[in-house]
Design a protein around this motif. Structure first.
Motif, mmCIF file in Angstrom:
data_model
loop_
_atom_site.group_PDB
_atom_site.id
_atom_site.type_symbol
_atom_site.label_atom_id
_atom_site.label_comp_id
_atom_site.label_asym_id
_atom_site.label_seq_id
_atom_site.Cartn_x
_atom_site.Cartn_y
_atom_site.Cartn_z
ATOM 1 N N GLY A 28 34.939 33.931 36.433
ATOM 2 C CA GLY A 28 35.331 35.179 36.955
ATOM 3 C C GLY A 28 36.611 35.013 37.766
ATOM 4 O O GLY A 28 37.581 35.736 37.508
ATOM 5 N N ILE A 29 36.456 34.133 38.933
ATOM 6 C CA ILE A 29 37.336 33.977 39.758
ATOM 7 C C ILE A 29 38.648 33.553 39.175
ATOM 8 O O ILE A 29 39.767 34.224 39.454
ATOM 9 N N ALA A 30 38.667 32.479 38.273
ATOM 10 C CA ALA A 30 39.608 31.879 37.473
ATOM 11 C C ALA A 30 40.434 33.161 36.564
ATOM 12 O O ALA A 30 41.769 32.951 36.489
ATOM 13 N N THR A 31 39.812 33.898 36.067
ATOM 14 C CA THR A 31 40.098 35.096 35.257
ATOM 15 C C THR A 31 41.162 35.819 35.891
ATOM 16 O O THR A 31 42.066 36.539 35.791
ATOM 17 N N ARG A 32 40.390 36.307 37.393
ATOM 18 C CA ARG A 32 41.317 37.377 37.918
ATOM 19 C C ARG A 32 42.528 36.651 38.561
ATOM 20 O O ARG A 32 43.227 37.587 39.027
ATOM 21 N N GLU A 33 42.560 35.548 38.736
ATOM 22 C CA GLU A 33 43.518 34.654 39.256
ATOM 23 C C GLU A 33 44.954 34.916 38.440
ATOM 24 O O GLU A 33 46.122 34.914 38.908
ATOM 25 N N VAL A 34 44.821 35.286 37.156
ATOM 26 C CA VAL A 34 45.801 35.188 36.087
ATOM 27 C C VAL A 34 46.483 36.801 36.053
ATOM 28 O O VAL A 34 45.966 37.719 36.262
ATOM 29 N N SER A 35 47.943 36.800 36.225
ATOM 30 C CA SER A 35 48.725 37.782 36.184
ATOM 31 C C SER A 35 48.623 38.831 35.111
ATOM 32 O O SER A 35 48.799 37.969 33.767
ATOM 33 N N GLY A 36 48.286 39.900 35.101
ATOM 34 C CA GLY A 36 47.951 40.733 34.244
ATOM 35 C C GLY A 36 46.427 41.197 33.519
ATOM 36 O O GLY A 36 46.511 42.058 32.768
ATOM 37 N N VAL A 37 45.859 40.451 34.266
ATOM 38 C CA VAL A 37 44.551 40.968 34.059
ATOM 39 C C VAL A 37 44.071 42.046 35.258
ATOM 40 O O VAL A 37 44.378 41.964 36.427
ATOM 41 N N HIS A 38 43.983 43.340 34.704
ATOM 42 C CA HIS A 38 43.704 44.510 35.754
ATOM 43 C C HIS A 38 42.044 44.435 35.978
ATOM 44 O O HIS A 38 41.979 44.571 37.338
ATOM 45 N N ASP A 39 41.369 44.012 35.202
ATOM 46 C CA ASP A 39 39.923 43.731 35.405
ATOM 47 C C ASP A 39 39.063 43.020 34.489
ATOM 48 O O ASP A 39 39.576 42.579 33.517
ATOM 49 N N VAL A 40 37.910 42.803 34.909
ATOM 50 C CA VAL A 40 37.072 41.796 34.077
ATOM 51 C C VAL A 40 35.694 42.651 33.609
ATOM 52 O O VAL A 40 35.004 43.286 34.356
ATOM 53 N N GLY A 41 35.298 42.503 32.423
ATOM 54 C CA GLY A 41 34.524 43.367 31.743
ATOM 55 C C GLY A 41 34.883 44.330 30.987
ATOM 56 O O GLY A 41 35.748 45.021 30.843
ATOM 57 N N GLY A 42 33.384 44.812 30.219
ATOM 58 C CA GLY A 42 33.925 45.868 29.305
ATOM 59 C C GLY A 42 33.267 47.266 30.163
ATOM 60 O O GLY A 42 33.229 47.239 31.332
ATOM 61 N N GLY A 43 33.246 48.435 29.298
ATOM 62 C CA GLY A 43 33.208 49.758 29.901
ATOM 63 C C GLY A 43 31.749 49.736 30.854
ATOM 64 O O GLY A 43 31.841 50.037 31.986
ATOM 65 N N THR A 44 30.726 49.246 30.513
ATOM 66 C CA THR A 44 29.334 49.154 31.279
ATOM 67 C C THR A 44 29.590 48.319 32.357
ATOM 68 O O THR A 44 29.033 48.838 33.686
ATOM 69 N N ALA A 45 29.929 47.245 32.218
ATOM 70 C CA ALA A 45 30.063 46.194 33.224
ATOM 71 C C ALA A 45 30.903 46.796 34.359
ATOM 72 O O ALA A 45 30.635 46.643 35.503
ATOM 73 N N ARG A 46 32.061 47.526 33.989
ATOM 74 C CA ARG A 46 33.025 48.092 34.963
ATOM 75 C C ARG A 46 32.579 49.413 35.501
ATOM 76 O O ARG A 46 32.520 49.380 36.820
ATOM 77 N N ALA A 47 31.569 50.048 34.688
ATOM 78 C CA ALA A 47 30.833 51.286 35.486
ATOM 79 C C ALA A 47 29.973 50.612 36.696
ATOM 80 O O ALA A 47 29.902 51.096 37.671
#
Length: 153
Positions: free
Chosen positions: A40-59
């Motif tokens: 999750g941390i490595a994913t968020r480090e990539v430029s162009g990723v606004h958020d991680v997770g689908g609709g439910t996880a983000r809610a």
């Protein structure tokens, strides 16, 4: 870089290419949640990723963010299967508009594989990425609260 430094992570404790999780002196087990947090941390480090997770996880994450003192769930949107020596990951993301999604996925894969393999010694067999949404710049300017009232000047 000396031979002793080779393969070490940021803190000098990363796994080297020959690290064994199962050896004659014992075994090392790494929980799925640990691998998910690293990914999750490595994913968020990539430029162009606004958020991680689908609709439910983000809610759920948005609700957690409103609770005072709540911590960020770095494993949100990451599903992991960890075996004795290998790991497979499924990652859901929301991308920024205008980013080449195939290149973004490639960048995420590279970053996640490098982070997980260097920090855990596990071989990452696959990283499956699902792009759930694309955020437009106009979406970022919209009020976050549905009950928000317009400003009166």
């Amino acid at each position: 870089m000396t031979g002793d430094e080779e393969g070490k992570g940021r803190n000098g404790y990363g796994a080297s290419a020959g690290a064994e999780l199962v050896g004659s002196q014992g075994t090392t087990s790494i929980a799925d949640a640990v691998v998910a947090k690293i990914a999750g941390i490595a994913t968020r480090e990539v430029s162009g990723v606004h958020d991680v997770g689908g609709g439910t996880a983000r809610a759920v994450g948005a609700l957690r963010d409103r609770v005072p003192g709540a911590r960020v769930n770095h494993a949100q949107g990451i599903a992991v299967e960890v075996g004795e020596k290998q790991a497979a990951l499924d990652i859901g993301i929301v991308a920024d508009y205008g980013v080449a999604l195939h290149e973004l996925a490639l960048g995420i894969r590279r970053n996640v594989i490098a982070a997980v393999e260097s920090m855990t010694g596990l071989e990452v067999t696959e990283v499956n990425i699902t792009v759930y949404d694309v955020v437009l710049f106009d979406d970022l300017e919209a009020p976050q609260d549905a009950d928000a009232k317009p400003r009166v000047q």
